[in-house]
Design an enzyme around this catalytic site. Structure first.
Site, PDB file in Angstrom:
ATOM      1  N   GLU A  20       0.787  -1.120  -0.070  1.00  0.00           N
ATOM      2  CA  GLU A  20       0.311  -0.001  -0.019  1.00  0.00           C
ATOM      3  C   GLU A  20       0.728   1.199   0.192  1.00  0.00           C
ATOM      4  OE1 GLU A  20      -3.442  -0.215   2.513  1.00  0.00           O
ATOM      5  OE2 GLU A  20      -2.878  -2.476   2.911  1.00  0.00           O
ATOM      6  N   SER A 141      -6.052  -3.620   3.128  1.00  0.00           N
ATOM      7  CA  SER A 141      -6.704  -2.719   1.802  1.00  0.00           C
ATOM      8  C   SER A 141      -7.120  -3.983   0.845  1.00  0.00           C
ATOM      9  CB  SER A 141      -5.949  -1.984   1.410  1.00  0.00           C
ATOM     10  OG  SER A 141      -6.744  -0.894   0.542  1.00  0.00           O
ATOM     11  N   TYR A 207      -9.000   3.151  -4.574  1.00  0.00           N
ATOM     12  CA  TYR A 207      -7.960   4.265  -5.007  1.00  0.00           C
ATOM     13  C   TYR A 207      -8.004   4.534  -6.376  1.00  0.00           C
ATOM     14  CZ  TYR A 207      -6.747   3.096   0.026  1.00  0.00           C
ATOM     15  OH  TYR A 207      -7.027   2.673   1.222  1.00  0.00           O
ATOM     16  N   ARG A 252     -11.388   2.205  11.633  1.00  0.00           N
ATOM     17  CA  ARG A 252     -12.327   2.254  10.663  1.00  0.00           C
ATOM     18  C   ARG A 252     -12.711   0.603  10.749  1.00  0.00           C
ATOM     19  NH1 ARG A 252     -10.699   2.402   5.436  1.00  0.00           N
ATOM     20  NH2 ARG A 252     -11.795   0.238   5.305  1.00  0.00           N
ATOM     21  N   ASP A 254     -15.162  -2.189   9.349  1.00  0.00           N
ATOM     22  CA  ASP A 254     -15.859  -2.729   8.065  1.00  0.00           C
ATOM     23  C   ASP A 254     -16.955  -3.722   8.181  1.00  0.00           C
ATOM     24  OD1 ASP A 254     -14.425  -1.235   6.447  1.00  0.00           O
ATOM     25  OD2 ASP A 254     -13.131  -2.882   5.710  1.00  0.00           O
ATOM     26  N   GLU A 267     -13.595  -6.853   9.639  1.00  0.00           N
ATOM     27  CA  GLU A 267     -12.369  -6.434  10.023  1.00  0.00           C
ATOM     28  C   GLU A 267     -12.158  -4.844  10.853  1.00  0.00           C
ATOM     29  OE1 GLU A 267      -9.486  -5.346   6.755  1.00  0.00           O
ATOM     30  OE2 GLU A 267     -10.355  -7.104   6.316  1.00  0.00           O
ATOM     31  N   ASN A 269      -9.611  -1.827  10.915  1.00  0.00           N
ATOM     32  CA  ASN A 269      -8.536  -1.186  10.527  1.00  0.00           C
ATOM     33  C   ASN A 269      -7.796  -0.039  11.160  1.00  0.00           C
ATOM     34  OD1 ASN A 269      -8.744  -2.343   7.154  1.00  0.00           O
ATOM     35  ND2 ASN A 269     -10.686  -1.193   7.907  1.00  0.00           N
ATOM     36  N   GLY A 273      -6.803   4.866   5.427  1.00  0.00           N
ATOM     37  CA  GLY A 273      -6.419   5.715   4.366  1.00  0.00           C
ATOM     38  C   GLY A 273      -6.904   7.171   4.822  1.00  0.00           C
TER      39      GLY A 273
END
Length: 311
Positions: A20, A141, A207, A252, A254, A267, A269, A273
């Site tokens: 990443e 990611s 992205y 964050r 999900d 999961e 994070n 990002g």
């Protein structure tokens, strides 16, 4: 609590040796711009391996490294060894949250709903019926994630997953709406729904500015169109997932929302990002938190994490 960072020497760690890297460089540029707007003396540090150099007198490292080396506790361990305070979670919590298998075990211990799963060694056959999801357990990611919809896809996905790890996480496929919930301290941000173009929300969709020829991207709806009672249930689930991993700063989470059935956590994070296309700043904006304020909140909460707790 409010931290004055004007004139403070802050190193923004970006890049990294992982998959990443390009996203991390974009995050680092955004964070650097925000911290300079607050008057900080910012030094951008392109991290390529564990031997990265920090300028003399750095008072704080703002970690903008995603995935391997940034989110998995490695850079945190190095910074602690050098006596440099840093943003985000500590070594132990970072290692735990980055490991999808250990995270799932913590979710189960704390009653956090998550899809059924099994762990297999490379070369073993999954016990789940198709469709199922195959994941490299220590990547970020959507790297090393494969949705298996037919028998012929298994071998190539297993071979690809073997590039990342000797064991793989196999998860029951749960169809549903794709949601993500930012958590800052004790605050769950407005729910953001991701509606991918072309089916799967993968690296290209996340992205699109990194690969405009691929035709990726996704529609984001924030706040998601979910009734108030269900919204509170999902935000509470995200907070419980965050806390089940011992996290205190930001993350964050999900989540999948099936048409029928309970929302389920995929999961968490710990360094999501922070680029112009990223989900956390978008959700923060929906809560009235600007990008600059978000960066400052992360610094404040990171400092509070390391301060002695009042009894």
């Amino acid at each position: 609590m409010s931290v004055d960072i004007s004139k403070r020497k802050i190193a923004v760690l970006m890049g990294g040796p992982g998959s990443e890297r390009d996203v991390s460089l974009a995050t680092g540029k955004g964070v650097s711009k925000a911290l300079r707007a607050l008057g900080a003396d910012v030094i951008e540090v392109d991290v390529r391996d564990e031997n990265f150099a920090l300028p003399e007198g750095v008072e704080l490292a703002f970690i903008a490294l995603h995935g391997t080396f940034g989110e998995d506790g490695q850079v945190q361990k190095i910074l602690e060894g050098r006596g440099v305070p840093y943003t985000g979670e500590g070594v132990v919590e970072s290692e735990l949250a980055f490991d999808k298998i250990r995270s799932k075990e913590k979710f189960r211990q704390h009653g956090v709903t998550t899809p059924e799963w099994e762990v297999i060694k490379v070369g073993q056959r999954p016990a789940f019926q198709i469709p199922f999801v195959l994941k490299a357990p220590r990547q970020g990611s959507t790297v090393g994630v494969y949705i298996i919809k037919s028998e012929r896809e298994i071998d190539s996905a297993m071979a690809d997953g073997a590039k990342y790890d000797s064991e793989l996480l196999v998860e029951k496929f749960v169809p549903g709406r794709e949601l993500t919930i930012g958590v800052i301290g004790d605050q769950a941000l407005p729910i953001l729904e991701i509606i991918p173009k072309g089916g799967v929300y993968d690296f290209t969709n996340k992205y699109p500015f990194l690969n405009p020829q691929a035709g990726g991207s996704a529609e984001h709806v924030c706040p998601a169109r979910i009734d108030p009672a269900k919204t509170r249930e999902i935000q509470d689930l995200a907070l419980r997932a965050h806390r089940s991993l011992g996290l205190e700063v930001y993350s964050r989470v999900d989540v999948l929302l099936p048409e029928r059935g309970a929302p389920t956590v995929l999961e968490v994070n710990t360094i999501p990002g922070m680029t112009e296309a990223s989900l956390l700043p978008e959700a923060a904006a929906a809560a009235g938190i600007s990008y600059v304020d978000l960066c400052l909140r992360i610094i404040e909460l990171s400092r509070a994490r390391t301060e002695p707790k009042k009894k």
